[in-house]
Every structure is written in C-alpha cells, then in structure tokens.
Design a protein around this motif. Sequence first.
Motif, mmCIF file in Angstrom:
data_model
loop_
_atom_site.group_PDB
_atom_site.id
_atom_site.type_symbol
_atom_site.label_atom_id
_atom_site.label_comp_id
_atom_site.label_asym_id
_atom_site.label_seq_id
_atom_site.Cartn_x
_atom_site.Cartn_y
_atom_site.Cartn_z
ATOM 1 N N GLN A 479 0.843 -1.277 0.027
ATOM 2 C CA GLN A 479 0.012 -0.067 0.089
ATOM 3 C C GLN A 479 0.772 1.445 -0.023
ATOM 4 O O GLN A 479 0.228 2.412 0.038
ATOM 5 N N LYS A 480 2.030 0.918 0.183
ATOM 6 C CA LYS A 480 3.066 2.137 0.256
ATOM 7 C C LYS A 480 2.841 3.074 1.206
ATOM 8 O O LYS A 480 2.749 4.470 1.246
ATOM 9 N N ASP A 481 2.503 2.266 2.466
ATOM 10 C CA ASP A 481 1.682 3.405 3.458
ATOM 11 C C ASP A 481 3.105 3.441 4.643
ATOM 12 O O ASP A 481 3.516 2.710 5.370
ATOM 13 N N LEU A 482 3.774 4.618 4.539
ATOM 14 C CA LEU A 482 4.878 5.053 5.256
ATOM 15 C C LEU A 482 4.583 5.358 6.645
ATOM 16 O O LEU A 482 5.236 4.862 7.555
ATOM 17 N N MET A 483 3.295 5.780 6.899
ATOM 18 C CA MET A 483 2.961 6.008 8.394
ATOM 19 C C MET A 483 2.581 4.714 8.975
ATOM 20 O O MET A 483 2.831 4.550 10.288
ATOM 21 N N LEU A 484 2.404 3.588 8.406
ATOM 22 C CA LEU A 484 2.431 2.189 9.289
ATOM 23 C C LEU A 484 3.859 1.522 9.007
ATOM 24 O O LEU A 484 4.278 0.848 10.134
ATOM 25 N N ILE A 485 4.613 1.817 7.929
ATOM 26 C CA ILE A 485 6.005 1.256 8.025
ATOM 27 C C ILE A 485 6.778 1.845 8.774
ATOM 28 O O ILE A 485 7.652 0.884 9.641
ATOM 29 N N GLN A 486 7.003 2.812 9.158
ATOM 30 C CA GLN A 486 8.080 3.698 9.966
ATOM 31 C C GLN A 486 7.938 3.059 11.271
ATOM 32 O O GLN A 486 8.827 2.555 12.133
ATOM 33 N N PRO A 487 6.887 2.921 11.939
ATOM 34 C CA PRO A 487 6.651 2.304 13.411
ATOM 35 C C PRO A 487 6.777 0.687 13.512
ATOM 36 O O PRO A 487 7.330 0.333 14.585
ATOM 37 N N LEU A 488 6.680 0.159 12.279
ATOM 38 C CA LEU A 488 6.947 -1.465 12.321
ATOM 39 C C LEU A 488 8.227 -1.687 12.163
ATOM 40 O O LEU A 488 8.595 -3.044 12.473
ATOM 41 N N ALA A 489 9.157 -0.798 11.274
ATOM 42 C CA ALA A 489 10.440 -1.277 11.004
ATOM 43 C C ALA A 489 11.448 -1.534 12.068
ATOM 44 O O ALA A 489 12.007 -2.859 12.195
ATOM 45 N N PRO A 490 11.485 -0.797 13.410
ATOM 46 C CA PRO A 490 12.336 -1.245 14.424
ATOM 47 C C PRO A 490 11.829 -2.566 15.101
ATOM 48 O O PRO A 490 12.675 -3.357 15.531
ATOM 49 N N ARG A 491 10.346 -2.949 15.011
ATOM 50 C CA ARG A 491 10.045 -4.094 15.640
ATOM 51 C C ARG A 491 10.360 -5.339 14.665
ATOM 52 O O ARG A 491 10.770 -6.336 15.334
ATOM 53 N N VAL A 492 10.329 -5.062 13.492
ATOM 54 C CA VAL A 492 10.789 -6.344 12.555
ATOM 55 C C VAL A 492 12.150 -6.607 12.746
ATOM 56 O O VAL A 492 12.684 -7.747 12.916
ATOM 57 N N LEU A 493 12.849 -5.443 12.637
ATOM 58 C CA LEU A 493 14.202 -5.910 12.680
ATOM 59 C C LEU A 493 14.778 -6.433 14.070
ATOM 60 O O LEU A 493 15.721 -7.203 14.156
ATOM 61 N N LYS A 494 14.068 -5.819 15.079
ATOM 62 C CA LYS A 494 14.683 -6.243 16.422
ATOM 63 C C LYS A 494 14.086 -8.048 16.621
ATOM 64 O O LYS A 494 14.953 -8.903 17.171
#
Length: 516
Positions: A479-494
């Motif tokens: 969906q190219k939804d940066l508003m959702l991607i940005q808070p998810l990114a640190p969680r995924v990497l962790k």
Amino acid sequence: MTPTESRHSQPEGKSAVSARAALLGHDIRNAVSDIIGGLALADLEQLDDASKQQLQRARSASEQLARLSDEVLALVTGEAGPGDAQPRDLNFVSFLKDVEARWAAHAHSHGLGFILDLAADLPPMIGTNQNALERILANLIGNSMKHTKAGNVTLSVGIGARETLHLTVRDDGPGFSEAAQSLLFERGGRPPESETPGTGMGLHIVHDLVHQINGRMEVRNRPEGGAEVGILLPRAAWAPGVSVPGRADKLPDLSGWTVLVAEDNATNQLLIRQMLDTLGAQCLIAADGREALELLNSHEFDLALIDIEMPRLSGLDLIRTLRSREEFGFAADTLPVLAITAYVLSANRDEIYEAGADGILAKPIMSLEAFGEAISAILDKSIGSIGAVRPIEKPNTPAVSAVHLDRLLALAGDKDAQELLDRLRQDIGNVRAGVHEGLQRTDFALLRGRTHVLISLAGAIGSAELQRVAETLNDAAHQKDLMLIQPLAPRVLKLIDDVLLMLDTEYSDRFNAGVA
C-alpha cells in the motif's frame, strides 16, 4: 431463531439423518458447554481431595466428550468440525497431568491405584493430534482397569533411543491369554470364553489411532504378571506435525478495552467475564440481542463477543444490524466481532460470516488459551496495525518454536541437518539486510520481496510473532503506507535479531560448531 432453522426443517442437498445430526450436535455442544463452564468456575480448593478428584475427572471427560462429538458429527455429515484432526502444539506435561486427574479418581473408585511416572527429560511441547492421543490412552487405561482386580495401573512416559517417545500402560491384572493374543487388534477381538464384559473394540481402536499418528504398538505380558502395552512415537512423529502455528504461548493484552458480551447463558457469562478480566478488559454483558443493541447505542466498544442463539434478537440479526446502521456513536462497521456458537457445520459458518462476523469461536470454550487465540485471530484480521493486538508474551517465550525447528531438522535427517540450519541462518540474515536497505532507500518493491520471504521463513521455524509482523509490513509495503511502515520497521528488525541469536545458539549447541 437459530441460524439455518428453516434449512434444518427442510434439508436441501443432504439427508434428513444428517440434518437431524447437526441439530443434535448443536444441543450436545450446548449441554457439554454448560458442564465444562460450570466445572471451570467451581472453586475446587474448598473441597476435600476425593471430591476434587471426582470433579477434575468429570471436567477431563467432558472436554473429551466435546471433541468426540465433533468427530461423530463430522462422520455423519461428511464435514470436518472445528476440532479437526490436524496436528497442533500440545503442552505435553499439562496434558498428561489432565489424564492423571481423570483416571486417578476412576482407579480409586475401583479399589486400584493409578501411577503417572514421567521422565525428567520429556519435551514440554509436542506436535500431535490431541484427540487421537487422548483416545489411545483412555482405551488402554480403561482396559487395564477393567481387567485388574487389585494393585496398580501405571502410565510411564519417557524418551528412548533416537528420541523416540514411549508411552507405556502396565497393570497388575492376569495379562493376555493365548486366545486374546491371537485376536489382538481385530474388531470385536474378545475371546468367547472371556469372563470380562465388553466388546473387544479397545485395542482395535487404539491400533488404528496409533497408525494415524505415525506410531507403533508393542503388546506383551509382563514376566512378573500383568499386561503391558507400549506406544512408540519416533521423533519424526512428535517433533513435526504443527500445521498451524499455535498461540498458546501468548495472550492478547486487552488492557483498557471495553468489550460487549452478548450471551444469554449465565454460566457462559461468568466464564467469559473471568477470561476477559484475565486479559485486562472490562466488559458489559447483555442477556439478549435487544439488550445488546441498547448497549451499543449508549457505549463505545473495542470488541464484541456475540452468541448466535439468543432470545428476542438473534446474534445473526444483531451482527447484521451492527454492520448496516450508521447511527452508533463509533465505527461499528469495523468493530471486531467474534461470534460464539454451538453450530459448527460449514453452512452455519458461512451464514455467520455473511452476516458480518470476523471470526467464530465454537462452544464449549475449552480454555483461556483457545479463547485468547480466537480473539487474537480476529484482531489480526480486522485491525491493520500490529500494535493494535498488543500481545503480552509469557516469560521466557522463545523467538523460535523448538517443535518447528525439530521438525525441519528431523525431515532433513542427520546428514543434512547442519547444512539446513546454516542455510536458514544465512537466508534470514540476507532478508534482514534487504529489509534494512529497503527502509533506508524507501524501496517498497524491495520491502515487499524481502518480507514475502520472511513470512515463509518465520512460519517454517514457528516464529508466530515475526510472521505476524512481517505480514503487516508486507501489506504496508504493497500500500506504500509510510505511516505504518515507520513504526513497524524497528520491531521487525528487533524480532529478526532475536531469531538469529537463537538460531546461532542452536547451531552451536547442536553441532558443537562456531558461529561464523
């Protein structure tokens, strides 16, 4: 009105016997639900040991009755019920303790002793068909108690060579006669001269069930007297077999949530209230559909649990109204709705979903874990952000399911297991690098590709949390939804880092090799 009532009155496309069986199955599930719910709410600590044993026995038997009724209904109608025979994660020691609770009281009432002998190194979780294993042990233990006049019946469980799981039932009875041994596993295989009443179906049933779970049986007479029946499950039978990632290791955190409970049964009301309280939620209870509508008009809710069979206004009509009206003071069209019902056939499920439910929880509600799993499933589906589920992990919850990892390595065999685990570490490491690069460059295509691979890898190793977050990030990338991607990114990497750390440890421990 119950769902598909007119259809049950005039069956279309199936026999009258199947239609009546569906109605009887519904009534059986409702009755068993009351029994299980009442026993779950009983304060057993106030009872003497003998009474406590009897109630624990009744609860264990009623839970098995619920699972068996599903199987009978499936046989009659040709459909799979909600508790189909797919292998799932099973808390093994807890399961065995439930077996003990059921049979200790039974043995005591017959002047016998029941001994549960557990090895210290048993796996805490196994992947198998719980209903089949429960039926196997019930038949073996029941047969032993029937034939034993004095002494003990013992269930011993341990790990043998090549991590073969052994479940052995021994008794102090007369053992198998020569005539009985010649008829072992045959339908109705009871010698004509046998003085013990029965049909001789027990070992026949056990033999078929053991085959279903990929085990084998050993039957013999003990030198000191009595019979011994062993069930042997090789590692490839109990370590693999988890077709659906279980959620028993985590429960949804509903702290601060307000939940509508529309349920007319007083026992179920109290049971659901206690479970929601454990999950941190507050609830308002309606005893019928119209009372639930009044609550929806006067309060805002985060979640609705709706019984399908209610007076004045059915659960189906309540859900349809909830989804179609706009005058509620909150977004009722997107409110997560979990339907609770004793109707389990596909026609009933289709009608419930068409009305607007997000998920279905079949009665009886067997445990807090099953309740929490059903709620987590609809929250995952109906709320786009991973943060909305807010799972609470129990202490020491592993990043990787040991059962899933054992499955992969057992299937690879001793020769290729090390290479498989090494390749798995490399693949997840490459995915992490790709996710990181995609985030740095805001490359949605790269994120989609890497998270697609990550979903598959996380599922293979049983990392349910990583798989869930990866699915959400994959959707956000589409969906190219940066508003959702940005808070998810640190969680995924962790989460990826946690998985890699555990895989490195497993690699070192299993193969005594350094981590590159």
